[in-house]
Motif scaffolding. Structure first.
Motif, PDB file in Angstrom:
ATOM      1  N   LEU A  47       0.827  -1.203   0.000  1.00 59.23           N
ATOM      2  CA  LEU A  47       0.000   0.000   0.000  1.00 59.23           C
ATOM      3  C   LEU A  47       0.868   1.263   0.000  1.00 59.23           C
ATOM      4  O   LEU A  47       0.586   2.207  -0.737  1.00 59.23           O
ATOM      5  N   ALA A  48       1.935   1.260   0.795  1.00 62.81           N
ATOM      6  CA  ALA A  48       2.822   2.435   0.837  1.00 62.81           C
ATOM      7  C   ALA A  48       3.473   2.688  -0.520  1.00 62.81           C
ATOM      8  O   ALA A  48       3.532   3.833  -0.988  1.00 62.81           O
ATOM      9  N   THR A  49       3.940   1.626  -1.193  1.00 61.53           N
ATOM     10  CA  THR A  49       4.574   1.821  -2.499  1.00 61.53           C
ATOM     11  C   THR A  49       3.549   2.256  -3.538  1.00 61.53           C
ATOM     12  O   THR A  49       3.848   3.072  -4.409  1.00 61.53           O
ATOM     13  N   GLN A  50       2.337   1.732  -3.434  1.00 63.82           N
ATOM     14  CA  GLN A  50       1.278   2.151  -4.358  1.00 63.82           C
ATOM     15  C   GLN A  50       0.973   3.629  -4.174  1.00 63.82           C
ATOM     16  O   GLN A  50       0.928   4.384  -5.156  1.00 63.82           O
ATOM     17  N   TYR A  69      11.341  -0.343   4.136  1.00 61.86           N
ATOM     18  CA  TYR A  69      10.925  -0.964   2.875  1.00 61.86           C
ATOM     19  C   TYR A  69      10.600   0.103   1.833  1.00 61.86           C
ATOM     20  O   TYR A  69      10.976  -0.027   0.670  1.00 61.86           O
ATOM     21  N   LEU A  70       9.918   1.149   2.265  1.00 59.28           N
ATOM     22  CA  LEU A  70       9.595   2.238   1.342  1.00 59.28           C
ATOM     23  C   LEU A  70      10.869   2.927   0.859  1.00 59.28           C
ATOM     24  O   LEU A  70      10.987   3.254  -0.324  1.00 59.28           O
ATOM     25  N   GLU A  71      11.833   3.123   1.754  1.00 50.79           N
ATOM     26  CA  GLU A  71      13.105   3.722   1.340  1.00 50.79           C
ATOM     27  C   GLU A  71      13.795   2.840   0.300  1.00 50.79           C
ATOM     28  O   GLU A  71      14.390   3.346  -0.652  1.00 50.79           O
ATOM     29  N   GLY A  72      13.716   1.530   0.479  1.00 54.53           N
ATOM     30  CA  GLY A  72      14.265   0.610  -0.515  1.00 54.53           C
ATOM     31  C   GLY A  72      13.571   0.762  -1.862  1.00 54.53           C
ATOM     32  O   GLY A  72      14.210   0.725  -2.915  1.00 54.53           O
ATOM     33  N   TYR A  73      12.250   0.934  -1.821  1.00 58.06           N
ATOM     34  CA  TYR A  73      11.509   1.123  -3.063  1.00 58.06           C
ATOM     35  C   TYR A  73      11.911   2.430  -3.741  1.00 58.06           C
ATOM     36  O   TYR A  73      12.126   2.471  -4.955  1.00 58.06           O
ATOM     37  N   LYS A  74      12.014   3.490  -2.966  1.00 62.70           N
ATOM     38  CA  LYS A  74      12.422   4.785  -3.527  1.00 62.70           C
ATOM     39  C   LYS A  74      13.810   4.691  -4.151  1.00 62.70           C
ATOM     40  O   LYS A  74      14.059   5.253  -5.230  1.00 62.70           O
ATOM     41  N   LEU A  75      14.714   3.967  -3.486  1.00 62.80           N
ATOM     42  CA  LEU A  75      16.064   3.792  -4.017  1.00 62.80           C
ATOM     43  C   LEU A  75      16.011   3.042  -5.349  1.00 62.80           C
ATOM     44  O   LEU A  75      16.683   3.418  -6.313  1.00 62.80           O
ATOM     45  N   LEU A 150      11.112  -7.772  -7.018  1.00 62.77           N
ATOM     46  CA  LEU A 150      11.814  -6.695  -6.329  1.00 62.77           C
ATOM     47  C   LEU A 150      11.696  -6.961  -4.835  1.00 62.77           C
ATOM     48  O   LEU A 150      10.613  -6.831  -4.263  1.00 62.77           O
ATOM     49  N   TYR A 151      12.811  -7.369  -4.223  1.00 65.08           N
ATOM     50  CA  TYR A 151      12.835  -7.678  -2.792  1.00 65.08           C
ATOM     51  C   TYR A 151      13.267  -6.433  -2.029  1.00 65.08           C
ATOM     52  O   TYR A 151      14.417  -6.002  -2.134  1.00 65.08           O
ATOM     53  N   LEU A 152      12.315  -5.864  -1.299  1.00 63.85           N
ATOM     54  CA  LEU A 152      12.601  -4.685  -0.490  1.00 63.85           C
ATOM     55  C   LEU A 152      13.071  -5.134   0.880  1.00 63.85           C
ATOM     56  O   LEU A 152      12.546  -6.096   1.447  1.00 63.85           O
ATOM     57  N   LYS A 153      14.036  -4.418   1.414  1.00 65.11           N
ATOM     58  CA  LYS A 153      14.649  -4.781   2.688  1.00 65.11           C
ATOM     59  C   LYS A 153      14.284  -3.763   3.767  1.00 65.11           C
ATOM     60  O   LYS A 153      14.098  -2.577   3.476  1.00 65.11           O
ATOM     61  N   PRO A 154      14.228  -4.196   5.024  1.00 66.07           N
ATOM     62  CA  PRO A 154      13.868  -3.268   6.106  1.00 66.07           C
ATOM     63  C   PRO A 154      14.922  -2.196   6.350  1.00 66.07           C
ATOM     64  O   PRO A 154      14.633  -1.171   6.975  1.00 66.07           O
ATOM     65  N   ASP A 155      16.135  -2.397   5.821  1.00 64.87           N
ATOM     66  CA  ASP A 155      17.211  -1.416   6.026  1.00 64.87           C
ATOM     67  C   ASP A 155      17.298  -0.376   4.902  1.00 64.87           C
ATOM     68  O   ASP A 155      18.278   0.357   4.799  1.00 64.87           O
TER      69      ASP A 155
END
Length: 187
Positions: A47-50, A69-75, A150-155
C-alpha cells in the motif's frame, strides 16, 4: 470486462468466480509458512509503495516498520529510473481461467521500449516467485515483458531479481492444470 476482487481474495469477472494466482500456487504446493506478521507487513508495504507511485502518500502516517521498505523502493525507483505505467493491475487469463493482481508494469527510462513486470516482495526469495510472475505475464496481450521480483529490505535496500527461465511458462501451465484436475474431481 470488469475484474473485481473481494475482501476474501475471490476474483470475479462479469459475475463469474475465478481463482487467483496465489490461491492456485498455495493450493497446489501448500501454504507457505511465513513469520508472524509477515502478511500484514507485506500488505502495508504494498500500500505504501502504491500510494508513493500515485503521489498520494502521507509519509508521516507510516508505521516505522514500513519506512525502511519504502526507502528501498524509492532507491530502486531512483537507481533504475523506473517509471510505473500500471499499478496494482487486476488481470485475467480467459484461456486458462484465472485472475491475479500484478504489482507494477512499467519501463526503465534508459530502455523505454522494453516493458517490465515487477512483483514487489517484502520477504525472502522463494522458488515459486518466477512461476508467479509468469502467471501474471501470461494474462497480458501486449508482451513480451521482462519479469522481475523486487525484494525490499527493512534497512532501505533492495534486490532486483530477473525471472528469465523459459520453463516458467510450462511450470505455470502445469500448475494451473493440476489445480483444475483437483477441482474437477473434488480432490
Amino acid at each position: 470486462m470488469e475484474i473485481k476482487l473481494s475482501n476474501d481474495h475471490e476474483y470475479t469477472v462479469d459475475g463469474k468466480v475465478y481463482p487467483g494466482v496465489t490461491t492456485i500456487i498455495g493450493d497446489i504446493y501448500g501454504r507457505f509458512p511465513y513469520p508472524e506478521g509477515a502478511a500484514e507487513r507485506g500488505h502495508h508495504v504494498h500500500l505504501a509503495t502504491q500510494l508513493f507511485d500515485e503521489n498520494d502518500l502521507d509519509e508521516s502516517s507510516l508505521d516505522e516498520v514500513v519506512n525502511g521498505y519504502l526507502e528501498g523502493y524509492k532507491l530502486f525507483v531512483t537507481e533504475m529510473d523506473f517509471n510505473p505505467k500500471q499499478i496494482e493491475l487486476k488481470v485475467y487469463n480467459q484461456v486458462y481461467g484465472y485472475c491475479g493482481t500484478l504489482d507494477r508494469i512499467g519501463v526503465f527510462r534508459d530502455r523505454p521500449n522494453k516493458k517490465v513486470l515487477i512483483d514487489i516482495k517484502s520477504g525472502s526469495p522463494e522458488w515459486w516467485h518466477p512461476i508467479q510472475t509468469m502467471a501474471y505475464a501470461a494474462c497480458l496481450d501486449d508482451g513480451p515483458y521482462d519479469r522481475y521480483a523486487l525484494y525490499l529490505k527493512p534497512d532501505g535496500k533492495y534486490k532486483l531479481v530477473p525471472h528469465t527461465r523459459r520453463a516458467d511458462l510450462q511450470d505455470w501451465l502445469c500448475t494451473v492444470r493440476v489445480w483444475q484436475i483437483r477441482r474437477e474431481n473434488n480432490l
